[in-house]
Design an enzyme around this catalytic site. Structure first.
Site, PDB file in Angstrom:
ATOM      1  N   HIS A 123     -19.473 -24.433  44.613  1.00 43.66           N
ATOM      2  CA  HIS A 123     -18.375 -23.388  44.431  1.00 43.66           C
ATOM      3  C   HIS A 123     -19.118 -22.065  45.206  1.00 43.66           C
ATOM      4  O   HIS A 123     -20.230 -21.728  45.329  1.00 43.66           O
ATOM      5  CB  HIS A 123     -18.753 -22.912  42.853  1.00 43.66           C
ATOM      6  CG  HIS A 123     -18.043 -23.755  41.934  1.00 43.66           C
ATOM      7  ND1 HIS A 123     -18.357 -25.002  41.812  1.00 43.66           N
ATOM      8  CD2 HIS A 123     -17.060 -23.596  40.853  1.00 43.66           C
ATOM      9  CE1 HIS A 123     -17.328 -25.506  41.029  1.00 43.66           C
ATOM     10  NE2 HIS A 123     -16.788 -24.658  40.466  1.00 43.66           N
ATOM     11  N   GLU A 152     -15.389 -17.673  45.290  1.00 45.06           N
ATOM     12  CA  GLU A 152     -14.344 -17.675  43.872  1.00 45.06           C
ATOM     13  C   GLU A 152     -14.324 -16.013  43.958  1.00 45.06           C
ATOM     14  O   GLU A 152     -13.437 -15.304  44.070  1.00 45.06           O
ATOM     15  CB  GLU A 152     -14.793 -18.432  42.897  1.00 45.06           C
ATOM     16  CG  GLU A 152     -14.081 -18.200  41.636  1.00 45.06           C
ATOM     17  CD  GLU A 152     -14.670 -19.104  40.432  1.00 45.06           C
ATOM     18  OE1 GLU A 152     -15.917 -19.333  40.464  1.00 45.06           O
ATOM     19  OE2 GLU A 152     -13.814 -19.157  39.613  1.00 45.06           O
ATOM     20  N   ASP A 178     -10.486 -25.712  34.895  1.00 44.60           N
ATOM     21  CA  ASP A 178     -10.938 -26.093  33.533  1.00 44.60           C
ATOM     22  C   ASP A 178      -9.534 -25.762  32.621  1.00 44.60           C
ATOM     23  O   ASP A 178      -9.169 -25.076  32.021  1.00 44.60           O
ATOM     24  CB  ASP A 178     -11.898 -24.939  33.120  1.00 44.60           C
ATOM     25  CG  ASP A 178     -13.051 -24.782  33.767  1.00 44.60           C
ATOM     26  OD1 ASP A 178     -13.984 -25.507  33.468  1.00 44.60           O
ATOM     27  OD2 ASP A 178     -13.249 -24.015  34.887  1.00 44.60           O
TER      28      ASP A 178
END
Ligand code: HPA
Ligand code: ZN
Length: 337
Positions: free
Chosen positions: A197, A200, A278
């Site tokens: 990741h 973001e 999610d």
């Protein structure tokens, strides 16, 4: 449902950025809590869902880690995996690469075999039941130390054949990719594919660092748009970004979906894919992400086909499997009425 919505739901697709712990539907969370004798702060699924209001990544992570407490026994890990695969199958997902972060559980004394056995049994059953090909991406927490990540890597080596790659999530700002240089080298030395990741909430420099780590994919990555040289390098080196539009919107990374950089990245030649991250927390599985983006960004049917093709080309599967999936997309497009 419009024709285009139906087309989006049905098109064969791979989901490459979805966290197992972030897929627990509110009712399942309550059921697991009851089964395990835990008391949650919420009594109903509606109350729990109403709590999914976030101001930033950390406000989400706080709730996400709290929700992890309900997963204790092998059957719990089985049930949450099976529920996701059932739901993904309805969305046309034929390949799922599922993130799972063992550190949330090992710190509470849950054995690695307990988790792995439950998840892998559900993956095997999903392959039989839905013909869905699913694989596990073990994810390390970047807010913990590199030594912790290296210890996790050693724990999962016995499952080497069942773990397709290693990723990294958690609190981004202040925990840059460069903190994990040795870890990612060790992952590669042990034969794992890698992803991280980056970009973001973190700046374009974090995406640049991720690229320099030599990872196979970058999760999110959207802040790269602040650096035109970086965008060009990502496009030239064909490093896929697993973008999660509803997550970005719900975590206030973008002010609206209409201002989401997905289309700008496609236009710049970056290999982007759309994913759910999610799903119950951000109110959408992969098809809902695609449908919401189609509306907000006026994506064409061809754009949707490109995104579906990109998802398989970015997957950790063999060239033959990619070719088979692209042929299935071609057949779907030719036969869609
Ligand atoms: N970012 C970082 N960590 C995460 C995320 C995310 O979007 N989802 C689950 N863990
Ligand atoms: Zn994520």
């Amino acid at each position: 449902m419009s024709d285009l919505d139906a087309f989006i739901r049905g098109i064969p697709k791979a989901e490459l950025h979805m966290h197992l712990e972030g897929s627990i539907e509110p009712q399942l969370m309550l059921d697991l809590a009851q089964r395990n004798g835990l008391k949650l702060r919420w009594d109903t699924a509606a109350a729990l869902r109403a709590a999914y209001q976030f101001t930033n990544l950390q406000s989400f992570l706080d709730l996400y880690f709290e929700g992890c407490r309900v997963l204790i026994h092998e059957q719990d890990f089985y049930d949450v995996t099976a529920a996701y695969l059932d739901r993904a199958h309805q969305d046309g997902v034929t390949r799922a690469e599922i993130f799972f972060g063992p550190q949330s559980f090992t710190e509470r004394g849950v054995g690695i075999a307990t988790m792995m056995n439950g998840i892998l049994r559900a993956i095997d059953d999903g392959a039989r039941k839905h013909r869905i090909s699913a694989a596990l991406l073990v994810s390390a927490h970047r807010h913990r130390s590199e030594a912790d990540a290296l210890a996790l890597l050693e724990q999962i080596v016995p499952w080497r054949d069942r773990v397709v790659g290693i990723g990294m999530g958690g609190a981004e700002v202040g925990n840059p990719p460069s903190k994990f240089e040795n870890f990612f080298r060790a992952c590669r030395d042990r034969g794992f594919r890698t992803t991280i990741h980056a970009g973001e909430e973190g700046p374009a420099t974090y995406v640049r660092q991720a690229l320099e780590l030599g990872v196979d994919r970058i999760d999110h990555g959207i802040s790269c748009l602040g650096d035109p040289d970086l965008v060009r390098d990502l496009a030239e080196r064909k490093i896929p970004l697993t973008v999660c539009p509803l997550s970005n919107f719900r975590l206030k990374v973008v002010p609206s979906l209409a201002q989401h950089p997905l289309k700008a990245l496609m236009d710049a030649g970056v290999h982007v894919t759309v994913n759910s991250d999610d799903p119950p927390y951000f109110d959408g599985y992969v098809s809902e992400n695609l449908i919401a983006c189609q509306r907000a960004l006026d994506l064409s049917r061809d754009d949707i086909v490109t995104l579906a093709r990109n998802s398989f080309k970015a997957a950790f599967i063999s060239p033959d499997e990619v070719a088979g999936a692209l042929a299935a997309i071609d057949a779907y497009v030719a036969n869609f009425r």
